[in-house]
Scaffold this active site. Sequence first.
Site, PDB file in Angstrom:
ATOM      1  N   ASP A 272       1.779  82.473  36.121  1.00 42.34           N
ATOM      2  CA  ASP A 272       2.726  82.856  35.160  1.00 42.34           C
ATOM      3  C   ASP A 272       3.950  82.198  35.142  1.00 42.34           C
ATOM      4  O   ASP A 272       4.368  81.840  36.463  1.00 42.34           O
ATOM      5  CB  ASP A 272       2.919  84.624  35.463  1.00 42.34           C
ATOM      6  CG  ASP A 272       3.940  84.907  34.516  1.00 42.34           C
ATOM      7  OD1 ASP A 272       3.122  84.772  33.203  1.00 42.34           O
ATOM      8  OD2 ASP A 272       4.789  85.829  34.697  1.00 42.34           O
TER       9      ASP A 272
ATOM     10  N   GLU B  42       0.746  91.884  29.683  1.00 47.40           N
ATOM     11  CA  GLU B  42       1.777  91.395  30.570  1.00 47.40           C
ATOM     12  C   GLU B  42       2.829  92.679  30.478  1.00 47.40           C
ATOM     13  O   GLU B  42       3.474  92.892  29.617  1.00 47.40           O
ATOM     14  CB  GLU B  42       2.242  90.043  30.436  1.00 47.40           C
ATOM     15  CG  GLU B  42       1.569  89.115  31.278  1.00 47.40           C
ATOM     16  CD  GLU B  42       2.122  87.764  30.917  1.00 47.40           C
ATOM     17  OE1 GLU B  42       3.540  87.646  30.516  1.00 47.40           O
ATOM     18  OE2 GLU B  42       1.412  86.600  31.505  1.00 47.40           O
TER      19      GLU B  42
HETATM   20  P1  IMP Z   1       3.265  82.091  30.296  1.00 43.55           P
HETATM   21  O1  IMP Z   1       3.213  81.540  31.785  1.00 43.55           O
HETATM   22  O2  IMP Z   1       1.899  81.950  29.759  1.00 43.55           O
HETATM   23  O3  IMP Z   1       3.819  83.634  30.328  1.00 43.55           O
HETATM   24  O4  IMP Z   1       4.598  81.209  29.604  1.00 43.55           O
HETATM   25  C1  IMP Z   1       5.670  81.319  29.299  1.00 43.55           C
HETATM   26  C2  IMP Z   1       6.200  80.563  28.171  1.00 43.55           C
HETATM   27  O5  IMP Z   1       6.521  79.385  28.945  1.00 43.55           O
HETATM   28  C3  IMP Z   1       5.106  80.215  27.166  1.00 43.55           C
HETATM   29  O6  IMP Z   1       5.604  80.098  25.831  1.00 43.55           O
HETATM   30  C4  IMP Z   1       4.706  78.738  27.693  1.00 43.55           C
HETATM   31  O7  IMP Z   1       4.198  77.928  26.546  1.00 43.55           O
HETATM   32  C5  IMP Z   1       5.900  78.238  28.326  1.00 43.55           C
HETATM   33  N1  IMP Z   1       5.490  77.564  29.404  1.00 43.55           N
HETATM   34  C6  IMP Z   1       4.770  77.740  30.582  1.00 43.55           C
HETATM   35  N2  IMP Z   1       4.481  76.642  31.353  1.00 43.55           N
HETATM   36  C7  IMP Z   1       5.047  75.689  30.871  1.00 43.55           C
HETATM   37  C8  IMP Z   1       5.254  74.258  31.148  1.00 43.55           C
HETATM   38  O8  IMP Z   1       4.691  74.039  32.123  1.00 43.55           O
HETATM   39  N3  IMP Z   1       5.884  73.523  30.243  1.00 43.55           N
HETATM   40  C9  IMP Z   1       6.500  74.051  29.098  1.00 43.55           C
HETATM   41  N4  IMP Z   1       6.433  75.161  28.667  1.00 43.55           N
HETATM   42  C10 IMP Z   1       5.626  76.000  29.599  1.00 43.55           C
END
Ligand code: IMP
Length: 181
Positions: free
Chosen positions: A60, A31
């Site tokens: 994302d 990313e």
């Molecule tokens: P990414 O979308 O995978 O880049 O997520 C970014 C960060 O936010 C990661 O540490 C995920 O664990 C957290 N995250 C993404 N979606 C959620 C959610 O629905 N609830 C809580 N944490 C989230």
Amino acid sequence: MFKLVTHNRHKFEEMKKILPELEMIEMEYPEIQANTLEEVVDFSLEYLSGIIGENFIIDDSGLFIDSLNDFPGVYSAYVFDTLGNEGILKLMEGKTHRDAYFKTIIGIRFEGINYKLVGICHGKIAEEPRGANGFGYDPIFIPEGKEKTFAEMSTEEKNKISHRGKAMRKLAGFVERFGIQ
Ligand code: IMP
């Protein structure tokens, strides 16, 4: 049907509850560091389209905290891995203004064209972590109008109001409109 490209099974499980035919390609991809989730998604869609020879989607997401000037925002994944929920609560110590929101962008690659669907959920940062369900920042986020954190809710309850649930219902509309099997 679309395949979700992710290494996060929790996301897939939430999304599958709204779109049962969804499949998953388990894969971690680089990313870029950018100022907005939208830019990250644009880059990832282009990058992955060179690798995946079929229609796919990505998710994302980020947590944006008002009194921390929208931190962790686009750095949410890195901050979760380094500071975690305890670290966020430390940064919030003594702060009475605890408003925050979650934002999800679902990026779609469909027949060579990119689309983005947005979902936002407003709420506030809890005083202490609560609950064992969900993942990531769920134990410290209380959605607007509720007493419970996301981590104290079932997947169905979370999906009804969450950023991802909202974006997923838009995706379900997209699937229907384009007649995607
Ligand atoms: P990414 O979308 O995978 O880049 O997520 C970014 C960060 O936010 C990661 O540490 C995920 O664990 C957290 N995250 C993404 N979606 C959620 C959610 O629905 N609830 C809580 N944490 C989230």
